[in-house]
Design a protein around this motif. Structure first.
Motif, PDB file in Angstrom:
ATOM      1  N   LYS A 176       0.817  -1.206   0.000  1.00  0.00           N
ATOM      2  CA  LYS A 176       0.000   0.000   0.000  1.00  0.00           C
ATOM      3  C   LYS A 176       0.852   1.257   0.000  1.00  0.00           C
ATOM      4  CE  LYS A 176      -4.121  -1.607  -0.243  1.00  0.00           C
ATOM      5  NZ  LYS A 176      -4.942  -1.348  -1.424  1.00  0.00           N
ATOM      6  N   LEU A 177       2.164   1.105  -0.161  1.00  0.00           N
ATOM      7  CA  LEU A 177       3.026   2.286  -0.252  1.00  0.00           C
ATOM      8  C   LEU A 177       2.725   3.024  -1.556  1.00  0.00           C
ATOM      9  CD1 LEU A 177       6.489   0.953   0.950  1.00  0.00           C
ATOM     10  CD2 LEU A 177       4.935   2.450   2.153  1.00  0.00           C
ATOM     11  N   PRO A 178       3.007   4.332  -1.604  1.00  0.00           N
ATOM     12  CA  PRO A 178       2.754   5.060  -2.849  1.00  0.00           C
ATOM     13  C   PRO A 178       3.675   4.569  -3.955  1.00  0.00           C
ATOM     14  CG  PRO A 178       3.934   6.425  -1.284  1.00  0.00           C
ATOM     15  CD  PRO A 178       3.503   5.212  -0.542  1.00  0.00           C
ATOM     16  N   GLY A 179       3.246   4.801  -5.182  1.00  0.00           N
ATOM     17  CA  GLY A 179       4.073   4.394  -6.314  1.00  0.00           C
ATOM     18  C   GLY A 179       3.364   3.438  -7.242  1.00  0.00           C
ATOM     19  N   ALA A 180       2.262   2.840  -6.762  1.00  0.00           N
ATOM     20  CA  ALA A 180       1.545   1.900  -7.620  1.00  0.00           C
ATOM     21  C   ALA A 180       0.679   2.653  -8.616  1.00  0.00           C
ATOM     22  CB  ALA A 180       0.682   0.986  -6.760  1.00  0.00           C
ATOM     23  N   THR A 181       0.456   2.039  -9.751  1.00  0.00           N
ATOM     24  CA  THR A 181      -0.438   2.624 -10.746  1.00  0.00           C
ATOM     25  C   THR A 181      -1.873   2.336 -10.325  1.00  0.00           C
ATOM     26  OG1 THR A 181       1.221   1.794 -12.264  1.00  0.00           O
ATOM     27  CG2 THR A 181      -0.685   2.895 -13.217  1.00  0.00           C
ATOM     28  N   LEU A 182      -2.666   3.406 -10.159  1.00  0.00           N
ATOM     29  CA  LEU A 182      -4.026   3.217  -9.686  1.00  0.00           C
ATOM     30  C   LEU A 182      -5.015   3.434 -10.819  1.00  0.00           C
ATOM     31  CD1 LEU A 182      -3.926   5.077  -6.260  1.00  0.00           C
ATOM     32  CD2 LEU A 182      -3.605   2.665  -6.713  1.00  0.00           C
ATOM     33  N   ASP A 183      -6.148   2.764 -10.705  1.00  0.00           N
ATOM     34  CA  ASP A 183      -7.256   3.013 -11.618  1.00  0.00           C
ATOM     35  C   ASP A 183      -7.843   4.376 -11.262  1.00  0.00           C
ATOM     36  OD1 ASP A 183      -9.793   0.882 -12.934  1.00  0.00           O
ATOM     37  OD2 ASP A 183      -9.796   3.052 -12.877  1.00  0.00           O
ATOM     38  N   PRO A 184      -7.938   5.309 -12.206  1.00  0.00           N
ATOM     39  CA  PRO A 184      -8.383   6.653 -11.835  1.00  0.00           C
ATOM     40  C   PRO A 184      -9.817   6.691 -11.326  1.00  0.00           C
ATOM     41  CG  PRO A 184      -8.144   6.407 -14.216  1.00  0.00           C
ATOM     42  CD  PRO A 184      -7.527   5.217 -13.591  1.00  0.00           C
ATOM     43  N   VAL A 185     -10.663   5.771 -11.726  1.00  0.00           N
ATOM     44  CA  VAL A 185     -12.072   5.828 -11.324  1.00  0.00           C
ATOM     45  C   VAL A 185     -12.274   5.169  -9.965  1.00  0.00           C
ATOM     46  CG1 VAL A 185     -14.413   5.310 -12.031  1.00  0.00           C
ATOM     47  CG2 VAL A 185     -12.655   5.688 -13.766  1.00  0.00           C
ATOM     48  N   THR A 186     -11.886   3.883  -9.853  1.00  0.00           N
ATOM     49  CA  THR A 186     -12.204   3.129  -8.648  1.00  0.00           C
ATOM     50  C   THR A 186     -11.109   3.210  -7.601  1.00  0.00           C
ATOM     51  OG1 THR A 186     -11.287   1.190  -9.719  1.00  0.00           O
ATOM     52  CG2 THR A 186     -13.659   1.479  -9.858  1.00  0.00           C
ATOM     53  N   GLY A 187      -9.911   3.584  -7.989  1.00  0.00           N
ATOM     54  CA  GLY A 187      -8.813   3.616  -7.035  1.00  0.00           C
ATOM     55  C   GLY A 187      -8.180   2.259  -6.798  1.00  0.00           C
ATOM     56  N   ASP A 188      -8.532   1.258  -7.627  1.00  0.00           N
ATOM     57  CA  ASP A 188      -7.906  -0.060  -7.472  1.00  0.00           C
ATOM     58  C   ASP A 188      -6.471  -0.031  -7.995  1.00  0.00           C
ATOM     59  OD1 ASP A 188     -10.349  -0.719  -6.660  1.00  0.00           O
ATOM     60  OD2 ASP A 188     -10.888  -1.929  -8.408  1.00  0.00           O
ATOM     61  N   VAL A 189      -5.694  -0.967  -7.487  1.00  0.00           N
ATOM     62  CA  VAL A 189      -4.310  -1.056  -7.941  1.00  0.00           C
ATOM     63  C   VAL A 189      -4.278  -1.819  -9.257  1.00  0.00           C
ATOM     64  CG1 VAL A 189      -2.040  -1.946  -7.410  1.00  0.00           C
ATOM     65  CG2 VAL A 189      -3.435  -1.000  -5.605  1.00  0.00           C
ATOM     66  N   LEU A 190      -3.669  -1.210 -10.268  1.00  0.00           N
ATOM     67  CA  LEU A 190      -3.524  -1.926 -11.542  1.00  0.00           C
ATOM     68  C   LEU A 190      -2.164  -2.591 -11.631  1.00  0.00           C
ATOM     69  CD1 LEU A 190      -5.082   0.659 -13.998  1.00  0.00           C
ATOM     70  CD2 LEU A 190      -6.109  -1.429 -13.144  1.00  0.00           C
ATOM     71  N   GLN A 191      -1.147  -1.870 -11.194  1.00  0.00           N
ATOM     72  CA  GLN A 191       0.223  -2.377 -11.327  1.00  0.00           C
ATOM     73  C   GLN A 191       1.020  -1.844 -10.145  1.00  0.00           C
ATOM     74  OE1 GLN A 191       1.549  -3.891 -14.485  1.00  0.00           O
ATOM     75  NE2 GLN A 191       3.136  -4.520 -13.057  1.00  0.00           N
ATOM     76  N   TYR A 192       1.710  -2.740  -9.447  1.00  0.00           N
ATOM     77  CA  TYR A 192       2.516  -2.267  -8.326  1.00  0.00           C
ATOM     78  C   TYR A 192       3.757  -1.568  -8.852  1.00  0.00           C
ATOM     79  CZ  TYR A 192      -0.432  -4.838  -5.159  1.00  0.00           C
ATOM     80  OH  TYR A 192      -1.498  -5.284  -4.455  1.00  0.00           O
ATOM     81  N   GLY A 193       4.229  -0.574  -8.080  1.00  0.00           N
ATOM     82  CA  GLY A 193       5.361   0.221  -8.533  1.00  0.00           C
ATOM     83  C   GLY A 193       6.689  -0.316  -8.037  1.00  0.00           C
ATOM     84  N   PHE A 194       7.720   0.404  -8.402  1.00  0.00           N
ATOM     85  CA  PHE A 194       9.078   0.020  -8.037  1.00  0.00           C
ATOM     86  C   PHE A 194       9.250  -0.033  -6.523  1.00  0.00           C
ATOM     87  CE2 PHE A 194      13.752   0.866  -8.220  1.00  0.00           C
ATOM     88  CZ  PHE A 194      14.051  -0.277  -8.921  1.00  0.00           C
ATOM     89  N   LEU A 195       8.709   0.995  -5.839  1.00  0.00           N
ATOM     90  CA  LEU A 195       8.865   1.108  -4.385  1.00  0.00           C
ATOM     91  C   LEU A 195       8.254  -0.104  -3.676  1.00  0.00           C
ATOM     92  CD1 LEU A 195       9.831   2.908  -2.119  1.00  0.00           C
ATOM     93  CD2 LEU A 195       7.612   4.028  -2.126  1.00  0.00           C
ATOM     94  N   ASN A 196       7.071  -0.539  -4.149  1.00  0.00           N
ATOM     95  CA  ASN A 196       6.420  -1.693  -3.535  1.00  0.00           C
ATOM     96  C   ASN A 196       7.305  -2.925  -3.627  1.00  0.00           C
ATOM     97  OD1 ASN A 196       3.902  -0.221  -5.257  1.00  0.00           O
ATOM     98  ND2 ASN A 196       3.711  -0.409  -3.064  1.00  0.00           N
ATOM     99  N   TYR A 197       7.842  -3.160  -4.831  1.00  0.00           N
ATOM    100  CA  TYR A 197       8.653  -4.366  -5.018  1.00  0.00           C
ATOM    101  C   TYR A 197       9.914  -4.313  -4.163  1.00  0.00           C
ATOM    102  CZ  TYR A 197       5.719  -5.867  -8.844  1.00  0.00           C
ATOM    103  OH  TYR A 197       4.647  -6.307  -9.579  1.00  0.00           O
ATOM    104  N   ILE A 198      10.532  -3.114  -4.098  1.00  0.00           N
ATOM    105  CA  ILE A 198      11.742  -2.985  -3.282  1.00  0.00           C
ATOM    106  C   ILE A 198      11.430  -3.283  -1.818  1.00  0.00           C
ATOM    107  CG2 ILE A 198      13.395  -1.302  -2.392  1.00  0.00           C
ATOM    108  CD1 ILE A 198      14.138  -2.173  -5.082  1.00  0.00           C
ATOM    109  N   ALA A 199      10.291  -2.759  -1.346  1.00  0.00           N
ATOM    110  CA  ALA A 199       9.933  -2.963   0.060  1.00  0.00           C
ATOM    111  C   ALA A 199       9.676  -4.437   0.342  1.00  0.00           C
ATOM    112  CB  ALA A 199       8.709  -2.125   0.397  1.00  0.00           C
ATOM    113  N   VAL A 200       8.954  -5.100  -0.568  1.00  0.00           N
ATOM    114  CA  VAL A 200       8.679  -6.536  -0.386  1.00  0.00           C
ATOM    115  C   VAL A 200       9.988  -7.317  -0.348  1.00  0.00           C
ATOM    116  CG1 VAL A 200       7.713  -8.560  -1.518  1.00  0.00           C
ATOM    117  CG2 VAL A 200       6.402  -6.473  -1.409  1.00  0.00           C
ATOM    118  N   PHE A 201      10.869  -6.969  -1.287  1.00  0.00           N
ATOM    119  CA  PHE A 201      12.146  -7.686  -1.358  1.00  0.00           C
ATOM    120  C   PHE A 201      12.961  -7.475  -0.087  1.00  0.00           C
ATOM    121  CE2 PHE A 201      16.583  -7.973  -2.983  1.00  0.00           C
ATOM    122  CZ  PHE A 201      16.545  -9.323  -3.280  1.00  0.00           C
ATOM    123  N   ALA A 202      12.981  -6.232   0.419  1.00  0.00           N
ATOM    124  CA  ALA A 202      13.751  -5.949   1.628  1.00  0.00           C
ATOM    125  C   ALA A 202      13.223  -6.746   2.810  1.00  0.00           C
ATOM    126  CB  ALA A 202      13.701  -4.451   1.926  1.00  0.00           C
ATOM    127  N   GLY A 203      11.892  -6.771   2.969  1.00  0.00           N
ATOM    128  CA  GLY A 203      11.306  -7.538   4.067  1.00  0.00           C
ATOM    129  C   GLY A 203      11.671  -9.009   3.966  1.00  0.00           C
TER     130      GLY A 203
END
Lengths: 137, 118, 110, 417
Positions: free
Chosen positions: D348-375
């Motif tokens: 839920k960190l910023p950086g993901a591509t969001l659907d402009p209407v519903t606010g759903d996540v379409l594609q996770y961003g670089f920051l998300n992947y880095i955070a997951v990898f670090a954890g």
């Protein structure tokens, strides 16, 4: 012959879903009977597992697939193992000389007859209302 | 969707029939000469003493109890994972609270010694 | 399509079996198994009514509400908790009094 | 409907069969083939195990029956077929008969949801991952039934132990499977495999394995899978060199063979699940162009994981029961829960591509992947640290046991372990 066929009409040919439902329901019902009637406590637990699997199959037939999986995960994985553990931990009841049942059998059967009657009423009313509405929809 | 479960049903019929056939075949092909010594309970050649129903330790039950808690938790967690891309901030916070409470419960069990096996 | 009444008959049967077991058996664990059966019967009812009675989207032919399923899920969770606590009670009574027979659990009798 | 069954159905309807019958026959053919894959695979697995283990122990292994001993397991199966089927006098007939059958039943069913190539999957259930875990319950019931029905103290004890072990390691296993499911947002094994592609400059390299992104979850899954498959170092209850057998001590002939088969298939399938969830499934270079290549990749990966378990079997010492339980509940479960918590925040960190209407996540961003990898790296570090400490201690103990003289004056008195 005609009279016999009029009195006891042959059941309609079941559809595929019904053909699956009937053996599944029979399996569930027989296992449920074994749970309460078999004198061996471990057999009761095994029959309970059978019933739970049957009920999971019924859920899958009702297209509630997540519920079917939850049923197996929670009931069969944990509750039935807990019950088996409890049976093993409290030994000595299995081969006891005392009767397995108490003296409430009459009361229980009375209660079940009442429930059966209510269920029958529901059955009739449900068939007259809901099946028709589904047929319309 | 019911077709999928139909496949599972047919597969389960085959999966049940296959080992049954194998066991039956072994039963027909093998010799059958049971005698009292052969069918006695195997205990490394020593006569069995006492009941099979030895007293088990309550630790097994405790493990089952903790397992049950986490099992129910898994049931509630997986649907959240499926909808996680649509969740609002409030739902995310409540999900995280749920997992944190579970972790605290695990810590409590740890402190109380429910996880010791000795 | 399987008629709704078939499911209801099965549910009533499973429930009655559970009721018989819960009322008649002496062994506390067997009584608990009866209660599990009753809960399962209720659950079949809930899911069957959800499937047949709930709102159906005309366009997609999909059931749009999940109330019955969620209800059944909570029944499963509660059943799990009930079994865990009930069996723990039975085991602790067994360790104190060396019996799991309900007739002999009479500590609360005046 | 899956690709294979729709194709087969079209073929059958072309032959003039009615629609329903064609579907049923198509499904039945698929199910029959799948069910027969199991036993054949088991013959290969057993032969492979014996060959590799004997190489590790500086032996040749089976080499008499057939070329290079390839037919050894077939001969063993035939021998088991002709053996007497002994049933102990006090055994419970029904449960004693059903237990070995059920153990194979549960294992073969898991073949139904394996995604072996693009579109090649028995059924792509939308609860696929949970289905695989639910099947484990059949194994548990068969272990309990076998242990109880043999009417043997040691069988019952072993049955209880195996159930306690399976219960303990089931939780970290399911929660580790939860981690990729959380990222993808689907429990379909086909979708999970498809999500592990990695397109660079319009070319699918097929190397976006979750094992690279989530090494911590993969390690936890792998350890738990070893324990679930009752492989060394977790094969306490049938430590061949120390005890007689596990819960199947009273079984003989074909019934014993069923338990044997189920155990081998189970450990192989747990590896196959690891391949599907973490090692890219059928993904690999050029898999989009030639789907058959996906099957080859899948088989190679699955056998690779199986060889890894054999290697562990030939190398590592067994651990004690209390160590095993403590490792599951005090190391793996808290770690994997913490990992899930961290990943929930990270996604839920910023950086993901969001659907402009519903606010759903379409594609996770670089920051998300880095955070997951670090954890995941942190979790990987902690688990391997615990393992290293354990093996260091074990090494010391073994050394003390075998050459006590060399340690006089070197060792401090230890607080008895």
């Amino acid at each position: 012959m005609d009279i016999i066929q009029q009195l006891f009409p042959l059941p309609p040919i079941p559809t595929l879903q019904q053909a699956v439902f009937i053996p599944l329901a029979l399996f569930t019902a027989v296992c449920a009977l074994l749970v309460v009637l078999s004198p061996n406590l471990f057999h009761n637990a095994l029959a309970l597992v059978g019933t739970l699997f049957g009920v999971a199959g019924i859920y899958a037939l009702l297209e509630a697939e997540f519920l079917a999986i939850s049923q197996i995960l929670v009931y069969v994985w944990s509750i039935s193992t807990l019950i088996t553990f409890a049976i093993m931990l409290s030994r000595g009841m299995m081969f006891g000389a005392t009767s397995k049942t108490n003296k409430q059998a009459g009361t229980a059967i009375d209660g079940i007859v009442v429930i059966g009657f209510i269920g029958w009423c529901n059955f009739v009313s449900a068939r007259s209302k809901l099946d028709v509405s589904i047929a319309v929809a | 969707m019911l077709t999928q479960y139909g496949f599972i049903l047919i597969l389960s019929i085959f999966a049940f029939a296959l080992p049954t056939a194998a066991v039956m075949m072994g039963w027909f092909l093998g010799p059958r000469r049971p005698d009292a010594v052969k069918t006695a309970t195997y205990e490394s050649g020593v006569e069995t003493i006492g009941d099979t129903w030895v007293q088990f330790r309550a630790q097994y039950y405790l493990i089952g109890l903790i397992f049950l808690i986490f099992d129910v938790e898994v049931i509630f967690l997986f649907p959240i994972a499926l909808a996680y891309k649509h969740l609002s901030l409030f739902s995310v916070v409540s999900t995280i609270t749920f997992v944190v409470i579970l972790l605290l419960g695990l810590l409590l069990e740890w402190r109380k010694g429910a996880l010791e096996w000795s | 399509m399987v008629p709704l009444s078939w499911y209801l008959v099965l549910a009533a049967f499973v429930f009655s079996c559970g009721l018989y077991g819960a009322l008649v058996r002496r062994n506390a664990i067997a009584v608990l198994m009866g209660i599990e059966l009753m809960l399962n019967g209720v659950n079949i009812n809930l899911v069957a009514f959800w499937r047949y009675g709930d709102i159906i989207d005309k366009a997609t032919q999909q059931v749009v509400r999940l109330d019955g399923q969620i209800f059944a899920l909570f029944v499963i969770a509660v059943a799990a908790a009930e079994a865990a606590v009930g069996l723990a009670l039975i085991i602790s009574i067994y360790r104190n009094r060396k019996t799991v027979s309900l007739d002999q659990m009479d500590l609360l009798k005046g | 409907m899956e690709i294979w069954s729709s194709g087969l159905t079209h073929l059958l309807t072309g032959l003039g069969l009615p629609e329903t019958a064609a579907v049923i026959i198509a499904l039945a053919i698929g199910a029959f083939v799948l069910a027969n894959v199991g036993p054949v695979l088991a013959l290969v697995l057993i032969l492979l195990l014996r060959k590799v283990i004997s190489r590790m122990q500086d032996r040749i292994g089976p080499n008499r029956v057939g070329p290079f001993g390839l037919l050894q397991t077939v001969a063993d199966a035939l021998k088991l077929l002709s053996k007497e089927d002994i049933r102990p006098a006090n055994a419970d007939a029904v449960a004693y008969f059903l237990a070995p059958i059920l153990s194979v039943f549960g294992v073969i069913l898991s073949l139904g949801v394996m995604a072996v190539a693009p579109g090649w999957i028995g059924v792509d259930l939308n609860v696929g991952v949970l289905f695989l875990t639910a099947l484990g319950s059949i194994g548990i019931m068969s272990a309990l039934m076998a242990g109880w029905s043999s009417n043997n103290k040691y069988a019952l004890l072993a049955g209880f132990r195996v159930v306690a072990q399976l219960l303990s390691y089931e939780i970290p296993m399911v929660l580790a499977m939860f981690v990729p499911v959380l990222l993808v947002g689907s429990m379909r094994l086909g979708a999970l495999s498809a999500a592990q592609s990695l397109t660079i400059f319009g070319f699918n390299t097929g190397l976006g394995w979750f094992g690279f992104l989530m090494p911590g979850a993969f390690l936890i899954y792998f350890i738990s899978a070893l324990a679930e498959g009752e492989q060394t170092p977790f094969d306490l209850l049938e430590a061949e060199s120390e005890l007689i057998a596990g819960f199947h001590i009273e079984y003989s002939g074909m019934k014993f063979a069923m338990f044997f088969l189920a155990q081998f298939l189970n450990s192989f399938f747990l590896g196959a699940i690891a391949v599907m969830l973490f090692l890219g499934g059928y993904q690999g270079p050029f898999v989009d162009q030639i789907p058959l290549l996906g099957f080859v990749y899948f088989v190679i990966k699955a056998f690779g994981v199986y060889l890894l378990t054999i290697w562990i079997k030939g190398t590592f010492p067994r651990i004690r029961v209390d160590q095993m339980m403590a490792f599951a509940w005090k190391v793996l479960v808290p770690l994997v829960l913490a990992l899930i918590l961290w990943q929930m925040i990270a996604l839920k960190l910023p950086g993901a591509t969001l659907d402009p209407v519903t606010g759903d996540v379409l594609q996770y961003g670089f920051l998300n992947y880095i955070a997951v990898f670090a954890g995941n790296l942190v979790v990987l570090g902690v688990v391997s640290n615990v393992l290293m400490n354990h093996f260091k201690r074990e090494k010391m103990r073994t050394k003390r046991a075998f050459e006590p003289k060399s340690l006089i004056g070197v060792m401090q008195p230890s607080s008895g372990d």
